[in-house]
Design a protein around this motif. Sequence first.
Motif, PDB file in Angstrom:
ATOM      1  N   GLU A  54     -21.012  -8.101   8.786  1.00 35.43           N
ATOM      2  CA  GLU A  54     -19.861  -8.834   8.594  1.00 35.43           C
ATOM      3  C   GLU A  54     -18.642  -8.819   9.815  1.00 35.43           C
ATOM      4  N   THR A  55     -18.410  -8.071  10.282  1.00 37.16           N
ATOM      5  CA  THR A  55     -17.709  -7.916  11.420  1.00 37.16           C
ATOM      6  C   THR A  55     -18.024  -7.297  12.709  1.00 37.16           C
ATOM      7  N   GLY A  56     -19.267  -6.925  12.655  1.00 40.32           N
ATOM      8  CA  GLY A  56     -19.765  -6.292  13.937  1.00 40.32           C
ATOM      9  C   GLY A  56     -19.454  -5.023  14.187  1.00 40.32           C
ATOM     10  N   TYR A  57     -19.976  -3.983  15.127  1.00 39.72           N
ATOM     11  CA  TYR A  57     -19.725  -2.978  15.276  1.00 39.72           C
ATOM     12  C   TYR A  57     -18.321  -2.494  15.809  1.00 39.72           C
ATOM     13  N   ARG A  58     -18.116  -3.014  16.653  1.00 39.72           N
ATOM     14  CA  ARG A  58     -16.830  -2.881  17.410  1.00 39.72           C
ATOM     15  C   ARG A  58     -15.558  -3.093  16.623  1.00 39.72           C
ATOM     16  N   ALA A  59     -15.577  -4.150  15.723  1.00 42.83           N
ATOM     17  CA  ALA A  59     -14.420  -4.553  14.922  1.00 42.83           C
ATOM     18  C   ALA A  59     -14.343  -3.680  13.695  1.00 42.83           C
ATOM     19  N   THR A  60     -15.411  -3.081  13.397  1.00 41.65           N
ATOM     20  CA  THR A  60     -15.423  -2.217  12.189  1.00 41.65           C
ATOM     21  C   THR A  60     -14.577  -0.977  11.922  1.00 41.65           C
ATOM     22  N   THR A  61     -13.909  -0.251  11.221  1.00 45.38           N
ATOM     23  CA  THR A  61     -13.283   0.662  11.138  1.00 45.38           C
ATOM     24  C   THR A  61     -13.872   1.668  10.170  1.00 45.38           C
ATOM     25  N   MET A  62     -13.721   2.980  10.355  1.00 44.72           N
ATOM     26  CA  MET A  62     -14.368   4.090   9.270  1.00 44.72           C
ATOM     27  C   MET A  62     -13.430   3.707   7.935  1.00 44.72           C
ATOM     28  N   LYS A  63     -12.424   3.352   8.056  1.00 48.05           N
ATOM     29  CA  LYS A  63     -11.351   3.040   6.787  1.00 48.05           C
ATOM     30  C   LYS A  63     -12.343   1.846   6.081  1.00 48.05           C
ATOM     31  N   GLU A  64     -12.662   0.778   6.840  1.00 50.05           N
ATOM     32  CA  GLU A  64     -13.227  -0.208   5.904  1.00 50.05           C
ATOM     33  C   GLU A  64     -14.903   0.213   5.291  1.00 50.05           C
ATOM     34  N   ILE A  65     -15.380   0.929   5.958  1.00 49.69           N
ATOM     35  CA  ILE A  65     -16.705   1.554   5.640  1.00 49.69           C
ATOM     36  C   ILE A  65     -16.510   2.313   4.323  1.00 49.69           C
ATOM     37  N   ALA A  66     -15.355   3.400   4.582  1.00 49.55           N
ATOM     38  CA  ALA A  66     -15.074   4.187   3.282  1.00 49.55           C
ATOM     39  C   ALA A  66     -14.542   3.511   2.198  1.00 49.55           C
ATOM     40  N   GLU A  67     -13.943   2.499   2.328  1.00 55.56           N
ATOM     41  CA  GLU A  67     -13.296   1.466   1.066  1.00 55.56           C
ATOM     42  C   GLU A  67     -14.879   0.899   0.520  1.00 55.56           C
ATOM     43  N   ARG A  68     -15.524   0.243   1.471  1.00 49.39           N
ATOM     44  CA  ARG A  68     -16.595  -0.487   0.689  1.00 49.39           C
ATOM     45  C   ARG A  68     -17.626   0.556   0.104  1.00 49.39           C
ATOM     46  N   ALA A  69     -17.627   1.756   0.622  1.00 48.67           N
ATOM     47  CA  ALA A  69     -18.574   2.744  -0.015  1.00 48.67           C
ATOM     48  C   ALA A  69     -17.813   3.345  -1.369  1.00 48.67           C
ATOM     49  N   GLY A  70     -16.564   3.116  -1.660  1.00 47.59           N
ATOM     50  CA  GLY A  70     -16.107   3.828  -2.572  1.00 47.59           C
ATOM     51  C   GLY A  70     -15.536   5.345  -2.363  1.00 47.59           C
ATOM     52  N   ILE A  71     -15.333   5.420  -1.380  1.00 43.70           N
ATOM     53  CA  ILE A  71     -14.960   7.289  -1.172  1.00 43.70           C
ATOM     54  C   ILE A  71     -13.867   7.178   0.065  1.00 43.70           C
ATOM     55  N   SER A  72     -13.346   8.268  -0.057  1.00 43.17           N
ATOM     56  CA  SER A  72     -12.249   8.678   0.596  1.00 43.17           C
ATOM     57  C   SER A  72     -12.830   8.667   2.366  1.00 43.17           C
ATOM     58  N   GLU A  73     -11.746   8.411   3.301  1.00 42.22           N
ATOM     59  CA  GLU A  73     -12.198   8.511   4.592  1.00 42.22           C
ATOM     60  C   GLU A  73     -12.596  10.006   4.955  1.00 42.22           C
ATOM     61  N   GLY A  74     -11.993  11.067   4.398  1.00 41.08           N
ATOM     62  CA  GLY A  74     -12.386  12.446   4.280  1.00 41.08           C
ATOM     63  C   GLY A  74     -13.756  12.533   3.997  1.00 41.08           C
ATOM     64  N   GLY A  75     -14.124  11.800   2.849  1.00 39.42           N
ATOM     65  CA  GLY A  75     -15.439  11.970   2.174  1.00 39.42           C
ATOM     66  C   GLY A  75     -16.520  11.300   3.147  1.00 39.42           C
ATOM     67  N   LEU A  76     -16.201  10.260   3.796  1.00 43.99           N
ATOM     68  CA  LEU A  76     -16.873   9.647   4.771  1.00 43.99           C
ATOM     69  C   LEU A  76     -17.121  10.500   5.882  1.00 43.99           C
ATOM     70  N   ALA A  77     -16.071  11.120   6.465  1.00 51.21           N
ATOM     71  CA  ALA A  77     -16.069  11.914   7.533  1.00 51.21           C
ATOM     72  C   ALA A  77     -17.136  13.283   7.211  1.00 51.21           C
ATOM     73  N   HIS A  78     -17.055  13.715   6.105  1.00 50.40           N
ATOM     74  CA  HIS A  78     -17.931  14.950   5.664  1.00 50.40           C
ATOM     75  C   HIS A  78     -19.281  14.767   5.968  1.00 50.40           C
ATOM     76  N   HIS A  79     -19.835  13.314   5.583  1.00 47.82           N
ATOM     77  CA  HIS A  79     -21.149  12.763   5.888  1.00 47.82           C
ATOM     78  C   HIS A  79     -21.417  12.427   7.318  1.00 47.82           C
ATOM     79  N   PHE A  80     -20.494  11.880   7.903  1.00 43.86           N
ATOM     80  CA  PHE A  80     -20.893  11.219   9.009  1.00 43.86           C
ATOM     81  C   PHE A  80     -19.528  11.114   9.917  1.00 43.86           C
ATOM     82  N   ALA A  81     -19.697  12.010  11.007  1.00 43.97           N
ATOM     83  CA  ALA A  81     -18.193  12.408  11.700  1.00 43.97           C
ATOM     84  C   ALA A  81     -17.776  11.301  12.592  1.00 43.97           C
ATOM     85  N   SER A  82     -18.634  10.277  13.095  1.00 42.49           N
ATOM     86  CA  SER A  82     -18.206   9.136  13.721  1.00 42.49           C
ATOM     87  C   SER A  82     -18.627   7.918  13.588  1.00 42.49           C
TER      88      SER A  82
END
Length: 201
Positions: free
Chosen positions: A32-60
């Motif tokens: 939807e937004t391209g790699y460069r414009a995407t933030t980890m926060k957006e991915i976490a929200e779409r996945a329904g988990i916290s940013e910390g939870g996302l970082a636990h599985h994928f560091a970057s």
Amino acid sequence: MSSTAPSVRGPYAKTARVRRRILDACTEVFAETGYRATTMKEIAERAGISEGGLAHHFASKSELLTAVLERREEEAAGQLAGARGLAALLAMVDIVKDDSRKPGIVELHSTLAAEAISSEHPAHEHYKHRYHSVRRYAELAFEALQREGELVSSLAPFELASAYVALSDGLQLQWLYEPDAIDVDQTLRRFLASVVARLSD
């Protein structure tokens, strides 16, 4: 005693499910937004988990991108395994046909392929290698058909392979704009029929 292996349960199964959910969400957001414009926060929200939870599985974000691309390549490799000659070219068409049921995948590929032209993009080497490999795979298929006397084209196998890959990607891009007007599967099959003797009968 059951003849089937027990299903994986517990934390390992949960971790696998969460990772799949993250990668599915990541695929959608990148498309939807391209790699460069995407933030980890957006991915976490779409996945329904916290940013910390996302970082636990994928560091970057680049690690996420690598995982998304690797998953797609593994799926495609499974569909192409063992196919030769015309069967290999038709297997490539089948992958495109399958992708038409997942427009997010097509959009992601089209977006990233364009973004990754820059040598600084984290997917640059992936796409450079991908295009080389796909062209070579198609070239070998056309060479096999040439040896069998099946080719009816003045183009060399390498040229046919380059044209076939360009046609596939270009049709998919047009399909994203006008899905009702572009039949990617049928057009690719008609292209093959125009250069492979047994299909033109």
